[in-house]
Design a protein around this motif. Structure first.
Motif, PDB file in Angstrom:
ATOM      1  N   ARG A  31       2.623  10.677  13.543  1.00  0.00           N
ATOM      2  CA  ARG A  31       3.214  11.164  14.787  1.00  0.00           C
ATOM      3  C   ARG A  31       4.016  10.056  15.493  1.00  0.00           C
ATOM      4  N   TYR A  32       3.563   8.810  15.379  1.00  0.00           N
ATOM      5  CA  TYR A  32       4.254   7.707  16.049  1.00  0.00           C
ATOM      6  C   TYR A  32       5.584   7.359  15.391  1.00  0.00           C
ATOM      7  N   SER A  33       5.726   7.690  14.114  1.00  0.00           N
ATOM      8  CA  SER A  33       6.944   7.316  13.393  1.00  0.00           C
ATOM      9  C   SER A  33       8.078   8.293  13.672  1.00  0.00           C
ATOM     10  N   ASP A  34       9.301   7.765  13.787  1.00  0.00           N
ATOM     11  CA  ASP A  34      10.492   8.593  13.943  1.00  0.00           C
ATOM     12  C   ASP A  34      11.217   8.782  12.607  1.00  0.00           C
ATOM     13  N   ALA A  35      10.705   8.168  11.547  1.00  0.00           N
ATOM     14  CA  ALA A  35      11.332   8.285  10.231  1.00  0.00           C
ATOM     15  C   ALA A  35      11.022   9.644   9.620  1.00  0.00           C
ATOM     16  N   PRO A  36      11.894  10.160   8.739  1.00  0.00           N
ATOM     17  CA  PRO A  36      11.581  11.415   8.031  1.00  0.00           C
ATOM     18  C   PRO A  36      10.259  11.282   7.276  1.00  0.00           C
ATOM     19  N   VAL A  37       9.520  12.379   7.196  1.00  0.00           N
ATOM     20  CA  VAL A  37       8.197  12.309   6.555  1.00  0.00           C
ATOM     21  C   VAL A  37       8.298  11.910   5.087  1.00  0.00           C
ATOM     22  N   SER A  38       9.419  12.246   4.436  1.00  0.00           N
ATOM     23  CA  SER A  38       9.584  11.869   3.036  1.00  0.00           C
ATOM     24  C   SER A  38       9.711  10.358   2.890  1.00  0.00           C
ATOM     25  N   VAL A  39      10.268   9.691   3.878  1.00  0.00           N
ATOM     26  CA  VAL A  39      10.374   8.229   3.863  1.00  0.00           C
ATOM     27  C   VAL A  39       9.004   7.609   4.151  1.00  0.00           C
ATOM     28  N   GLN A  40       8.291   8.178   5.121  1.00  0.00           N
ATOM     29  CA  GLN A  40       6.935   7.698   5.404  1.00  0.00           C
ATOM     30  C   GLN A  40       6.056   7.815   4.162  1.00  0.00           C
ATOM     31  N   GLY A  41       6.124   8.969   3.503  1.00  0.00           N
ATOM     32  CA  GLY A  41       5.310   9.193   2.314  1.00  0.00           C
ATOM     33  C   GLY A  41       5.685   8.248   1.189  1.00  0.00           C
ATOM     34  N   MET A  42       6.988   8.006   1.008  1.00  0.00           N
ATOM     35  CA  MET A  42       7.448   7.128  -0.068  1.00  0.00           C
ATOM     36  C   MET A  42       6.895   5.717   0.103  1.00  0.00           C
ATOM     37  N   TYR A  43       7.020   5.176   1.302  1.00  0.00           N
ATOM     38  CA  TYR A  43       6.551   3.808   1.515  1.00  0.00           C
ATOM     39  C   TYR A  43       5.030   3.724   1.589  1.00  0.00           C
ATOM     40  N   ARG A  44       4.392   4.785   2.045  1.00  0.00           N
ATOM     41  CA  ARG A  44       2.919   4.778   2.015  1.00  0.00           C
ATOM     42  C   ARG A  44       2.435   4.643   0.582  1.00  0.00           C
ATOM     43  N   MET A  45       3.049   5.388  -0.342  1.00  0.00           N
ATOM     44  CA  MET A  45       2.662   5.310  -1.744  1.00  0.00           C
ATOM     45  C   MET A  45       3.034   3.966  -2.358  1.00  0.00           C
ATOM     46  N   LEU A  46       4.233   3.476  -2.056  1.00  0.00           N
ATOM     47  CA  LEU A  46       4.680   2.205  -2.629  1.00  0.00           C
ATOM     48  C   LEU A  46       3.773   1.060  -2.198  1.00  0.00           C
ATOM     49  N   PHE A  47       3.517   0.948  -0.900  1.00  0.00           N
ATOM     50  CA  PHE A  47       2.708  -0.161  -0.407  1.00  0.00           C
ATOM     51  C   PHE A  47       1.255  -0.040  -0.875  1.00  0.00           C
ATOM     52  N   THR A  48       0.762   1.181  -1.043  1.00  0.00           N
ATOM     53  CA  THR A  48      -0.596   1.356  -1.565  1.00  0.00           C
ATOM     54  C   THR A  48      -0.690   0.854  -2.998  1.00  0.00           C
ATOM     55  N   VAL A  49       0.304   1.195  -3.822  1.00  0.00           N
ATOM     56  CA  VAL A  49       0.326   0.721  -5.210  1.00  0.00           C
ATOM     57  C   VAL A  49       0.366  -0.805  -5.250  1.00  0.00           C
ATOM     58  N   LEU A  50       1.207  -1.411  -4.426  1.00  0.00           N
ATOM     59  CA  LEU A  50       1.318  -2.870  -4.399  1.00  0.00           C
ATOM     60  C   LEU A  50       0.005  -3.513  -3.959  1.00  0.00           C
ATOM     61  N   LEU A  51      -0.697  -2.880  -3.025  1.00  0.00           N
ATOM     62  CA  LEU A  51      -1.986  -3.408  -2.574  1.00  0.00           C
ATOM     63  C   LEU A  51      -3.072  -3.245  -3.636  1.00  0.00           C
ATOM     64  N   MET A  52      -2.964  -2.194  -4.453  1.00  0.00           N
ATOM     65  CA  MET A  52      -3.975  -1.931  -5.480  1.00  0.00           C
ATOM     66  C   MET A  52      -3.847  -2.851  -6.693  1.00  0.00           C
ATOM     67  N   LEU A  53      -2.625  -3.227  -7.044  1.00  0.00           N
ATOM     68  CA  LEU A  53      -2.372  -3.959  -8.286  1.00  0.00           C
ATOM     69  C   LEU A  53      -3.247  -5.206  -8.484  1.00  0.00           C
ATOM     70  N   PRO A  54      -3.421  -6.068  -7.474  1.00  0.00           N
ATOM     71  CA  PRO A  54      -4.213  -7.289  -7.712  1.00  0.00           C
ATOM     72  C   PRO A  54      -5.685  -7.028  -8.009  1.00  0.00           C
ATOM     73  N   PHE A  55      -6.203  -5.849  -7.646  1.00  0.00           N
ATOM     74  CA  PHE A  55      -7.635  -5.605  -7.762  1.00  0.00           C
ATOM     75  C   PHE A  55      -8.053  -4.930  -9.075  1.00  0.00           C
ATOM     76  N   GLY A  56      -7.106  -4.582  -9.907  1.00  0.00           N
ATOM     77  CA  GLY A  56      -7.485  -3.932 -11.158  1.00  0.00           C
ATOM     78  C   GLY A  56      -6.490  -4.166 -12.259  1.00  0.00           C
ATOM     79  N   HIS A  57      -5.814  -5.324 -12.209  1.00  0.00           N
ATOM     80  CA  HIS A  57      -4.756  -5.581 -13.183  1.00  0.00           C
ATOM     81  C   HIS A  57      -5.267  -5.600 -14.624  1.00  0.00           C
ATOM     82  N   ARG A  58      -6.557  -5.932 -14.801  1.00  0.00           N
ATOM     83  CA  ARG A  58      -7.107  -5.957 -16.163  1.00  0.00           C
ATOM     84  C   ARG A  58      -7.134  -4.569 -16.785  1.00  0.00           C
ATOM     85  N   GLN A  59      -7.289  -3.543 -15.933  1.00  0.00           N
ATOM     86  CA  GLN A  59      -7.342  -2.172 -16.461  1.00  0.00           C
ATOM     87  C   GLN A  59      -5.978  -1.665 -16.919  1.00  0.00           C
TER      88      GLN A  59
END
Length: 305
Positions: A31-59
């Motif tokens: 609700r606080y964001s003025d960006a289109p929801v598709s942009v919010q969703g895109m970066y939410r997924m991108l940043f989540t993937v980047l945050l996940m990578l260091p914790f399971g790279h062996r898999q």
């Protein structure tokens, strides 16, 4: 609280509370964001993937062993997850935070219905009663919003359709997770959802770069707070407590989000939202009781909202 194991490094109540609070912030950040929801969703997924990578790279070595059929299913799961985020986040532009999150909590019930038709999972009388109460509650919320305005009802329908999209995602996950680890599944599905959003934005010519620092902060917080501190904590807790206990957290989101909506946006709860919300929560409580009573029921999601 039923503990699966006593080997949790910290008391499980603490991360459980952190997770419940974290997921309540998802609609607030949207609700606080003025960006289109598709942009919010895109970066939410991108940043989540980047945050996940260091914790399971062996898999990541196991990626090569995933079959073509499972890649197809992963693609399907990623597409419907992106569709869920797109529709649900858009609903917050039309209806209240309370209505949108109350409708979203119907997900476990529809997963149960889908599992009945897709996997022949049996449904007991108690979860059926819970189903009826939860659906009645959603109808009360929707009918009340329809009387308020057509736009509010449109938002309810977007939330409901978004909820159905994540149900498909979960039913596909039920098949894939028999052969792919939960970490790899989440990482790949989030990455595919990011690609879906990127294609959607490119086709429609939506700006994905020119945003003020505040917007970028919201994009990062969407990944960190409701996703990493919310849903990923719940996934970790599954090692120590029962899925039913985790599933109960779905009831915390409309309560927490509605309180935050009241404090931050002055969104007062209507009579229909209160009555409908109570019916939905009672129905879900009956549904959640199925595991402890030994009644078959479908699994619930750790990815919605």
């Amino acid at each position: 609280m039923n503990h699966k194991s006593s080997s949790a490094p910290i008391p499980v109540l603490l991360p459980l509370i952190v997770g419940m609070i974290a997921i309540s912030f998802a609609p607030i950040l949207v609700r606080y964001s003025d960006a289109p929801v598709s942009v919010q969703g895109m970066y939410r997924m991108l940043f989540t993937v980047l945050l996940m990578l260091p914790f399971g790279h062996r898999q990541l070595r196991s990626v090569s062993s995933i079959s073509r059929k499972d890649w197809g299913l992963l693609g399907l799961a990623g597409f419907f997850l992106a569709l869920h985020f797109l529709l649900w986040m858009a609903s917050l532009n039309y209806t209240s935070i309370a209505s949108s999150t109350i409708i979203l909590t119907l997900e476990p019930v529809f997963v149960m219905i889908g599992a009945y038709f897709a996997f022949k999972d049996k449904i007991g009388k108690l979860p059926l009663l819970g189903l009826a109460l939860a659906l009645a509650g959603a109808f009360v919320v929707g009918s009340g919003d329809f009387r308020i305005s057509g736009e509010a009802f449109k938002g309810d329908m977007l939330s409901f359709t978004g909820m159905l999209a994540v149900v498909v995602n979960m039913l596909v996950a039920k098949v894939i997770l028999r052969r792919v680890s939960s970490y790899l599944y989440s990482l790949i599905v989030f990455a595919i959802a990011f690609v879906c959003f990127a294609i959607y934005n490119a086709v429609l010519g939506i700006n994905v770069i020119d945003y003020v620092p505040t917007e970028w902060l919201i994009f990062i917080l969407l990944a960190i707070v409701p996703t990493v501190l919310g849903h990923m904590i719940f996934n970790w807790l599954l090692q120590f407590i029962s899925p039913t206990t985790i599933s109960m957290t779905v009831l915390a989101e409309p309560v927490g989000a509605s309180l935050l909506g009241l404090m931050l946006f002055g969104e007062m709860l209507t009579t229909s939202q209160l009555i409908g919300g109570v019916l939905v929560i009672v129905g879900l409580l009956l549904y959640m009781r199925t595991e402890s009573l030994g009644i078959p029921a479908a699994s619930t999601s750790a990815e919605a909202a």
